[in-house]
Design a protein around this motif. Structure first.
Motif, PDB file in Angstrom:
ATOM      1  N   ASP A  34      33.182 -20.267  30.354  1.00 25.83           N
ATOM      2  CA  ASP A  34      33.851 -18.978  30.157  1.00 25.83           C
ATOM      3  C   ASP A  34      34.301 -18.891  28.709  1.00 25.83           C
ATOM      4  O   ASP A  34      35.179 -19.649  28.278  1.00 25.83           O
ATOM      5  N   SER A  35      33.724 -17.980  27.948  1.00 26.34           N
ATOM      6  CA  SER A  35      34.032 -17.886  26.523  1.00 26.34           C
ATOM      7  C   SER A  35      35.503 -17.568  26.279  1.00 26.34           C
ATOM      8  O   SER A  35      36.052 -17.894  25.221  1.00 26.34           O
ATOM      9  N   PRO A  48      22.873 -17.822  32.296  1.00 28.12           N
ATOM     10  CA  PRO A  48      22.395 -16.487  32.673  1.00 28.12           C
ATOM     11  C   PRO A  48      22.866 -16.157  34.084  1.00 28.12           C
ATOM     12  O   PRO A  48      22.916 -17.028  34.952  1.00 28.12           O
ATOM     13  N   GLU A  50      23.478 -12.826  37.321  1.00 31.23           N
ATOM     14  CA  GLU A  50      22.974 -11.571  37.862  1.00 31.23           C
ATOM     15  C   GLU A  50      23.624 -10.375  37.181  1.00 31.23           C
ATOM     16  O   GLU A  50      22.992  -9.337  36.973  1.00 31.23           O
ATOM     17  N   ARG A  51      24.915 -10.491  36.858  1.00 33.20           N
ATOM     18  CA  ARG A  51      25.644  -9.360  36.295  1.00 33.20           C
ATOM     19  C   ARG A  51      25.668  -9.375  34.770  1.00 33.20           C
ATOM     20  O   ARG A  51      25.627  -8.329  34.139  1.00 33.20           O
ATOM     21  N   THR A  52      25.764 -10.552  34.207  1.00 33.80           N
ATOM     22  CA  THR A  52      25.831 -10.647  32.752  1.00 33.80           C
ATOM     23  C   THR A  52      25.210 -11.965  32.305  1.00 33.80           C
ATOM     24  O   THR A  52      25.060 -12.892  33.093  1.00 33.80           O
ATOM     25  N   ASP A  53      24.841 -12.035  31.051  1.00 36.93           N
ATOM     26  CA  ASP A  53      24.185 -13.210  30.490  1.00 36.93           C
ATOM     27  C   ASP A  53      25.141 -13.907  29.534  1.00 36.93           C
ATOM     28  O   ASP A  53      25.613 -13.303  28.559  1.00 36.93           O
ATOM     29  N   GLY A  54      25.430 -15.177  29.827  1.00 31.79           N
ATOM     30  CA  GLY A  54      26.355 -15.927  28.994  1.00 31.79           C
ATOM     31  C   GLY A  54      25.936 -16.044  27.549  1.00 31.79           C
ATOM     32  O   GLY A  54      26.779 -16.300  26.670  1.00 31.79           O
ATOM     33  N   HIS A  55      24.651 -15.837  27.269  1.00 29.95           N
ATOM     34  CA  HIS A  55      24.196 -15.918  25.873  1.00 29.95           C
ATOM     35  C   HIS A  55      24.833 -14.840  25.004  1.00 29.95           C
ATOM     36  O   HIS A  55      24.961 -15.007  23.783  1.00 29.95           O
ATOM     37  N   LYS A  56      25.248 -13.743  25.618  1.00 34.40           N
ATOM     38  CA  LYS A  56      25.902 -12.664  24.858  1.00 34.40           C
ATOM     39  C   LYS A  56      27.241 -13.113  24.278  1.00 34.40           C
ATOM     40  O   LYS A  56      27.731 -12.518  23.312  1.00 34.40           O
ATOM     41  N   PHE A  57      27.812 -14.139  24.873  1.00 34.10           N
ATOM     42  CA  PHE A  57      29.161 -14.549  24.490  1.00 34.10           C
ATOM     43  C   PHE A  57      29.178 -15.770  23.572  1.00 34.10           C
ATOM     44  O   PHE A  57      30.246 -16.298  23.264  1.00 34.10           O
TER      45      PHE A  57
END
Length: 463
Positions: A34-35, A48, A50-57
């Motif tokens: 959790d960023s 990665p 279903e709702r969001t991709d951890g790579h974005k953070f």
């Protein structure tokens, strides 16, 4: 977490390292997915979803102080001084990192699985072992492919023994977990109907739970519920040493003269190969003999004295929402809303029926993952509530729970009520608030019945 070097991370994952001027001797001091919870020096794992991709953070995590990240993507614009460890699958990689990290600590692992009572057994075993050892145990619902690795990252040099809950709802999941943390002692609490939708039958559930023995050595110990008809035949057939736990005439770990005290707990006499002693278990339900006996079996294996066993049992505190007894304003709430399946709901209703009070009511919600058996098994809960004889009212909440209501009404419970959802149920709850009332709250986790408990607490008269 003790420091773990980039070199160790590379060896564990086989990943590709990105980042200029990064020394393989640089260490991370924590692992976070959790960023928003990142601390300086952490390894941020981009998962990665279903709702969001951890790579974005990743940028935010690095800005918050993460030393580097575990990623499935090559960095497009690397941040100076940060490292990027690229792997094909970050979830699989975090499991491999956890296995390598656990290998740094040569301490025993107690692995606990079963259809019902995993968390209670884990808490009881940790309470007993905690009288002699510094114990790391699973917290909350951290018992799956992500939660178990995150639990292991909490290991430090101070810990002497590890008690891990291992959950599953499909074949292969327990196998995955025991290859991360091979157990020295493997516990199966029972074989019930939980997850039968995915596993087909109780025999399928037994097969899936039996994966817990895959990584055990010949000197390992299997601790089984000897009163379970599917588990009892395993005695003598497993590679590890096997002990059974159960009621009268189920040696070597027996509970004699079991007497329920309702919400106050259970009295019994515990008989082990080394001692026989009376004990009061500070949690309701006759089923509490099983975690108690299992904890005694494991405690004796690791050298605990009779006095340490007794202290550990009496010090037991259940995880929140696992049959917690709440007293407020002259009413008693049996808060058991963390999860539900037919076995645990039957036991909870029995506890309600045995608890002293002027009025007994149950708020029951849907039980999930029962497949085609769902309607029938829900109906059996309504029938059981009537058969117990002294439950005054029942509020069934949810689509499947309509079957609980319908069966209870058909069998003659005039106080049976139905609500399609939690909000509708909250409008009915004031009817249950009266002096001396005892109210059971029970449903599968997805029903979010903590809201029901909070509403009952709000409605209760102030102490």
């Amino acid at each position: 977490m003790e420091p773990m070097t980039i070199r160790e991370l590379l060896e564990a994952t086989g990943g590709k390292l990105w980042g200029e001027g990064i020394s393989p001797d640089q260490a991370v001091t924590g692992v976070e997915t959790d960023s928003r919870a990142v601390h300086p020096g952490d390894l941020f794992v981009a998962l990665p979803g279903e709702r969001t991709d951890g790579h974005k953070f990743i940028p935010g995590a690095l800005a918050a102080g993460a030393a580097g990240c575990l990623t499935q993507q090559a960095p497009e614009d690397p941040v100076p001084g940060k490292f990027y460890l690229q792997v094909p699958d970050t979830m699989a990689a975090i499991g491999r990192v956890a296995r390598a990290y656990k290998a740094k600590f040569p301490i025993p692992v107690i692995g606990i699985t079963g259809s019902v009572g995993k968390t209670t057994t884990k808490d009881m075993v940790a309470s007993v072992l905690g009288q002699k050892y510094r114990v790391l145990k699973t917290e909350g619902n951290f018992n799956n492919e992500l939660g178990l690795p995150l639990t292991l990252f909490r290991l430090t040099r101070e810990h002497e023994i590890c008690v891990l809950e291992m959950g599953m709802n499909h074949f292969g999941e327990i196998s995955y977990l025991v290859h991360i943390a091979p157990p020295d002692v493997a516990v199966i609490t029972n074989i019930g109907d939980a997850h039968i939708e995915n596993l087909g039958s109780r025999e399928g559930i037994l097969q899936a739970k039996g994966e817990i023995f895959e990584t055990m050595t010949p000197d390992g110990l299997a601790v089984l519920n000897g009163d379970d008809p599917l588990l009892r035949p395993l005695a003598g057939k497993l590679v590890p040493q096997t002990v059974l736990c159960g009621e009268d005439h189920q040696p070597p770990y027996e509970a004699l003269s079991v007497h329920s005290l309702g919400a106050r707990g259970v009295e019994c006499t515990v008989k082990t190969p080394q001692a026989t002693f009376p004990v009061t278990i500070p949690a309701p339900g006759a089923h509490m003999i099983y975690p108690t006996l299992m904890a005694c079996a494991i405690g004796e294996r690791y050298g605990l004295t009779l006095q340490e066993l007794q202290r550990g049992i009496e010090a037991f505190v259940p995880t929140k929402m696992r049959m917690n007894v709440l007293h407020q304003g002259g009413i008693t709430i049996l808060d058991d809303g963390y999860n539900a399946n037919p076995q645990s709901m039957r036991a909870a209703l029995e506890i309600l029926s045995q608890t002293e009070g002027t009025y007994r009511a149950a708020v029951l919600g849907d039980m999930f993952e029962l497949g085609d058996l769902g309607p029938e098994l829900h109906r059996s809960m309504g029938e059981w509530a009537v058969d117990l004889g002294n439950i005054d009212s029942l509020l069934a909440v949810g689509e499947l729970a309509w079957n609980i209501y319908d069966a209870a009404r058909e069998k003659g419970m005039a106080g049976a009520l139905y609500a399609k959802d939690r909000n509708t149920a909250k409008e009915i709850l004031p009817n249950f608030i009266r002096p001396g009332a005892v109210i059971l709250v029970k449903a599968s986790r997805g029903m979010a019945f903590e809201e029901i408990t909070r509403e009952l607490q709000r409605l209760a008269p102030k102490d």
